[in-house]
Design a protein around this motif. Structure first.
Motif, PDB file in Angstrom:
ATOM      1  N   SER A   2       0.850  -1.204   0.000  1.00 54.95           N
ATOM      2  CA  SER A   2       0.000   0.000   0.000  1.00 54.95           C
ATOM      3  C   SER A   2       0.877   1.241   0.000  1.00 54.95           C
ATOM      4  O   SER A   2       2.045   1.203   0.388  1.00 54.95           O
ATOM      5  N   ILE A   4       0.684   3.694   1.951  1.00 58.34           N
ATOM      6  CA  ILE A   4       1.037   4.092   3.313  1.00 58.34           C
ATOM      7  C   ILE A   4       2.237   3.294   3.819  1.00 58.34           C
ATOM      8  O   ILE A   4       3.155   3.852   4.429  1.00 58.34           O
ATOM      9  N   ILE A   5       2.245   1.999   3.533  1.00 59.96           N
ATOM     10  CA  ILE A   5       3.380   1.176   3.968  1.00 59.96           C
ATOM     11  C   ILE A   5       4.657   1.633   3.248  1.00 59.96           C
ATOM     12  O   ILE A   5       5.719   1.765   3.866  1.00 59.96           O
ATOM     13  N   ASN A  41      -9.700   4.040   8.660  1.00 58.88           N
ATOM     14  CA  ASN A  41      -9.235   2.954   7.789  1.00 58.88           C
ATOM     15  C   ASN A  41      -7.778   3.126   7.408  1.00 58.88           C
ATOM     16  O   ASN A  41      -6.998   2.165   7.389  1.00 58.88           O
ATOM     17  N   ARG A  42      -7.418   4.360   7.086  1.00 58.41           N
ATOM     18  CA  ARG A  42      -6.021   4.603   6.707  1.00 58.41           C
ATOM     19  C   ARG A  42      -5.106   4.538   7.918  1.00 58.41           C
ATOM     20  O   ARG A  42      -3.952   4.114   7.803  1.00 58.41           O
ATOM     21  N   HIS A  44      -5.547   2.439  10.307  1.00 63.52           N
ATOM     22  CA  HIS A  44      -5.351   0.990  10.471  1.00 63.52           C
ATOM     23  C   HIS A  44      -4.210   0.487   9.590  1.00 63.52           C
ATOM     24  O   HIS A  44      -3.429  -0.370  10.009  1.00 63.52           O
ATOM     25  N   GLU A  45      -4.123   1.009   8.390  1.00 61.82           N
ATOM     26  CA  GLU A  45      -3.015   0.596   7.498  1.00 61.82           C
ATOM     27  C   GLU A  45      -1.667   0.964   8.112  1.00 61.82           C
ATOM     28  O   GLU A  45      -0.705   0.195   8.050  1.00 61.82           O
ATOM     29  N   ALA A  46      -1.612   2.164   8.686  1.00 58.01           N
ATOM     30  CA  ALA A  46      -0.352   2.591   9.307  1.00 58.01           C
ATOM     31  C   ALA A  46      -0.019   1.704  10.503  1.00 58.01           C
ATOM     32  O   ALA A  46       1.149   1.349  10.724  1.00 58.01           O
ATOM     33  N   ALA A  48      -0.811  -1.386  10.815  1.00 60.37           N
ATOM     34  CA  ALA A  48      -0.314  -2.638  10.233  1.00 60.37           C
ATOM     35  C   ALA A  48       1.146  -2.486   9.808  1.00 60.37           C
ATOM     36  O   ALA A  48       1.900  -3.459   9.782  1.00 60.37           O
ATOM     37  N   GLY A  49       1.513  -1.268   9.470  1.00 62.57           N
ATOM     38  CA  GLY A  49       2.898  -0.985   9.094  1.00 62.57           C
ATOM     39  C   GLY A  49       3.808  -0.722  10.287  1.00 62.57           C
ATOM     40  O   GLY A  49       4.964  -0.336  10.101  1.00 62.57           O
TER      41      GLY A  49
END
Ligand SMILES: *Cc1c(COP(=O)(O)O)cnc(C)c1O
Length: 226
Positions: A2, A4-5, A41-42, A44-46, A48-49
């Motif tokens: 992604s 963000i990652i 939601n975004r 959450h991506e961070a 996860a990173g």
């Protein structure tokens, strides 16, 4: 991967390089992902990173997101805090970056109660910009000398926001001045003042801030986009 990652990886690489350039240990530099105007939601991506700490600018936005992300991340309040909002955030917040007045300190002390310690940074307006919050440099030490009056507040260090400039080299002296002020304060051994955290550096200037001694960078757009 992604965006963000990928962005997070680039920021971490930037932190490593700046630490190396400044002769510093990158492991001592904490990354605050600034999530103002960023959806859950975004965020959450961070997470996860590998993001562990997020910074919010406004109390209401932090309170809106808190129930959804509770327990998954540490919350930092990086924006101006109004006295009448203190009571809403003390339970949630790990570190308040923006303490800059006696009335705010008194309100935090009053609302803390129950033996709870509230960790704060004192915001300094190093560049003396009229549009910015924070104490003038010359009022910072007198303010810190007051903290024996507020036993529930623990000052972990200082925070500043440098002026917006195209070339971050122009704000290097601002960061250097904050670091030297913190060093001077540390030698004073003031009650309630630990002075180990320097929160300075954002997307445009974090490399220079790290070279000058920052150990907490607050980065938004380099991670989440403009
Ligand atoms: C928005 C904000 C940041 C992050 O700014 P970017 O330039 O997007 O990295 C850092 N600190 C404070 C106080 C902010 O309001």
């Amino acid at each position: 991967m992604s965006d963000i990652i990928a962005n997070l990886n680039a920021v971490r690489q930037g932190i490593l390089e700046a630490a190396r350039a400044g002769g510093r240990d990158a492991g001592e530099i904490q990354l605050i992902a600034v999530t103002k105007n960023v959806s859950v939601n975004r965020i959450h991506e961070a997470l996860a990173g590998g993001v562990k700490m997020i910074g919010e600018n406004r109390v209401q936005e932090m309170l809106d997101k808190y129930p959804i992300l509770q327990g998954q991340v540490q919350w930092h309040l990086i924006g101006h805090l109004q006295t009448n909002k203190v009571k809403y955030i003390l339970e949630q917040v790990s570190l308040i970056h923006s303490l800059d007045s006696i009335s705010l300190a008194e309100e935090i002390q009053k609302r803390a109660g129950g033996g709870r310690m509230v960790d704060v940074l004192v915001q300094v307006n190093v560049a003396a910009e009229a549009t910015k919050y924070g104490l003038p440099v010359e009022k910072t030490i007198p303010f810190l000398q007051e903290f024996a009056r507020w036993p529930s507040i623990r000052v972990k260090g200082l925070m500043t926001i440098a002026p917006q400039v195209d070339n971050p080299e122009l704000v290097r002296p601002i960061f250097r001045q904050l670091r030297m002020l913190a060093e001077q304060i540390r030698t004073m051994n003031l009650t309630g003042v630990e002075m180990n955290v320097l929160s300075m550096g954002m997307t445009n200037d974090y490399r220079v801030a790290i070279e000058e001694g920052s150990n907490m960078v607050r980065i938004g757009s380099a991670i989440f986009g403009r």
